[in-house]
Design an enzyme around this catalytic site. Structure first.
Site, PDB file in Angstrom:
ATOM      1  N   GLY A  39       0.652  -1.316   0.038  1.00 15.48           N
ATOM      2  CA  GLY A  39       0.077  -0.033   0.099  1.00 15.48           C
ATOM      3  C   GLY A  39       0.841   1.339   0.135  1.00 15.48           C
ATOM      4  O   GLY A  39       0.244   2.346  -0.025  1.00 15.48           O
ATOM      5  N   HIS A  40       2.150   1.134   0.175  1.00 18.25           N
ATOM      6  CA  HIS A  40       3.141   2.310   0.006  1.00 18.25           C
ATOM      7  C   HIS A  40       2.633   3.584   0.717  1.00 18.25           C
ATOM      8  O   HIS A  40       2.522   4.079   1.608  1.00 18.25           O
ATOM      9  CB  HIS A  40       3.767   2.556  -1.208  1.00 18.25           C
ATOM     10  CG  HIS A  40       4.743   1.334  -1.688  1.00 18.25           C
ATOM     11  ND1 HIS A  40       5.642   0.866  -1.120  1.00 18.25           N
ATOM     12  CD2 HIS A  40       4.591   0.625  -2.920  1.00 18.25           C
ATOM     13  CE1 HIS A  40       6.582  -0.080  -1.762  1.00 18.25           C
ATOM     14  NE2 HIS A  40       5.657  -0.313  -3.006  1.00 18.25           N
ATOM     15  N   ASP A  41       1.730   4.384  -0.463  1.00 16.72           N
ATOM     16  CA  ASP A  41       1.514   5.625   0.090  1.00 16.72           C
ATOM     17  C   ASP A  41       0.385   6.055   0.988  1.00 16.72           C
ATOM     18  O   ASP A  41       0.403   7.029   1.735  1.00 16.72           O
ATOM     19  CB  ASP A  41       0.966   6.337  -1.344  1.00 16.72           C
ATOM     20  CG  ASP A  41       2.031   6.504  -2.392  1.00 16.72           C
ATOM     21  OD1 ASP A  41       3.288   6.227  -2.214  1.00 16.72           O
ATOM     22  OD2 ASP A  41       1.899   7.011  -3.438  1.00 16.72           O
TER      23      ASP A  41
END
Ligand code: BDR
Ligand code: CA
Length: 332
Positions: free
Chosen positions: A249-251
Site C-alpha cells: 500500500g506504500h503511499d
C-alpha cells in the site's frame, strides 16, 4: 501551533494506484482535510497525474484544488513511467472513464504550497508520495517555508530494507534524488515513511473487492480495477506478496502515520541522499551519534524521523475500517 483535527493536508502525488488508495483514505478519514492536491511526474507524466487527480475528485464527489507541478527531475534525465506497475493511464488501464468535472488551479504546485502555507501558517501538513520536485521548488520560492508548514510526511526511501529500483534505492527518491536531498536538509519537521515499513504491510486484493462490494460506488469499483492491475505486478514479482495475491500500500501509510502514529516505531537521525553513481537515490541515515570526518553529516544538518517498524496487522485494520466508512458522495 494548534494540535486540532482535522489536519489541513496538501497531498503531493503522482497518481498512481497506491496514490489513489492514499487519497481515498485521506478523504474517508475524519481527522484529515485535504485542502489541495499538487501533482508531479513519477508513476505517469505530470499531465496524466493531474488528469487522474481531477478524475478521482470527480468520482468521490469532491471539489478540491488540483495543480500541475514538476514534469521532470531537477538534474537527472527523467526515467520512463513504470506502465507495467500502474498502467499506461496510472490507474491500471481503466477500460472507460466517466466525464471528469473540475478545472486545474492555474498556479504551479510549488506556488500553491507556498500560498497555502502563508494563508494558514503552522497549520499545513504536506504529505508527499511522489518524487520531491514540487517541495524543492516551493523551498526555492519561499526559503522560509520550513517555518510556515506544520510538518512534512513523505513516502520514500529506505534505510534497512532493500530498495525497489536498485538494491539500495526506492522509486520516489531515485526519480529525483537532488530534490530529495534538498527536502531532507531543509529543516522542517519531517517524517520518512519508506520501504522499511511499507514492505511490512501487504494488502490483499480481496480487501479492495470487499470495499467495492460494500460501497457499490463507481469510485471504489475504479479503485478495485486499479488495484487488480497493480496486484498482478506485485504478486508476480514478489514471492511474499504473491502468497496473498495483493500489493504494497506504500503511499497510504504516509496517512496512517498521521492518523495512527502509535502503530509506528520511529528513529531520529540525519538523512542524506546519494545523488550520483551506483547508489543513486539511496537514503543514508546516520543512525549512531558518531562524529564522522566526512563532510555532510555535521551538526547543522537537520534531523528526520524515520519509520523503521510498523504494527502491520493493526495498520491493515485501520485502512480497512477507514475505507469502509460512509465517506463517499455522489460523483460530481
Ligand atoms: C512509490 O513509488 C511509486 O511507484 C508508488 O506510488 C510509491 O509512491 C513506492 O516506491
Ligand atoms: Ca506515489
Amino acid at each position: 501551533m494548534t494540535s486540532s483535527f482535522p489536519r489541513k493536508v496538501i497531498f503531493d502525488t503522482d497518481p498512481g494506484v497506491d496514490d489513489a488508495m492514499a487519497l481515498y483514505y485521506a478523504l474517508a478519514h475524519p481527522d484529515i482535510d485535504v485542502v489541495g492536491i499538487t501533482t508531479t511526474f513519477g508513476n505517469v507524466h505530470v499531465e496524466q497525474a493531474a488528469i487522474n487527480a481531477l478524475y478521482l475528485c470527480t468520482l468521490t464527489g469532491r471539489a478540491i484544488p488540483v495543480t500541475l507541478g514538476a514534469s521532470q527531475p531537477m538534474v537527472k534525465t527523467a526515467e520512463a513511467p513504470p506502465t507495467y506497475i500502474h498502467g499506461v493511464d496510472g490507474l491500471g488501464n481503466l477500460p472507460r472513464r466517466v466525464d471528469a468535472t473540475g478545472q486545474l488551479d492555474t498556479r504551479s504546485s510549488a506556488q500553491f504550497m507556498v500560498d497555502m502555507a502563508r494563508q494558514y501558517p503552522g497549520q499545513i501538513t504536506l504529505v508527499a508520495v511522489g518524487p520531491l520536485g514540487n517541495l524543492a521548488a516551493a523551498l526555492a520560492l519561499a526559503p522560509e517555508l520550513p517555518t510556515l508548514v506544520r510538518e512534512v510526511i513523505l513516502m520514500g526511501g529506505t534505510v534497512l530494507e532493500a530498495g525497489n529500483v536498485s538494491p539500495v534505492a526506492e522509486a520516489n527518491i531515485w526519480n529525483d534524488p537532488h530534490a530529495a536531498d534538498v527536502v531532507f536538509t531543509a529543516g522542517w519537521p519531517l517524517i520518512m515513511v519508506g520501504l522499511d515499513v511499507t514492505h511490512q504491510v501487504i494488502l490483499p486484493l480481496a480487501l479492495f473487492k470487499s470495499i467495492a462490494e460494500h460501497h457499490q460506488h463507481v469510485a471504489t469499483d475504479t479503485l478495485y480495477h486499479a488495484v487488480d492491475f497493480y496486484s498482478a505486478f506485485y504478486s508476480q514479482h514478489d514471492q511474499i506478496v504473491g502468497q496473498v495475491h495483493g500489493c504494497y500500500g506504500h503511499d497510504v501509510l504516509a496517512f496512517v502515520v498521521l492518523t495512527n502514529p502509535e502503530l509506528f516505531t520511529l528513529q531520529t537521525g540525519r538523512v542524506r541522499v546519494a545523488t550520483e553513481g551506483l547508489a543513486q537515490g539511496q537514503t543514508i541515515m546516520r543512525r549512531k551519534d558518531i562524529s564522522y570526518p566526512q563532510h555532510g553529516w555535521h551538526e547543522e544538518i537537520p534531523h528526520t524521523q524515520v519509520c523503521l517498524k510498523v504494527q502491520a496487522n493493526a495498520c491493515k485494520d485501520v485502512i480497512k475500517t477507514t475505507l469502509m466508512r460512509n465517506w463517499l458522495r455522489p460523483s460530481a
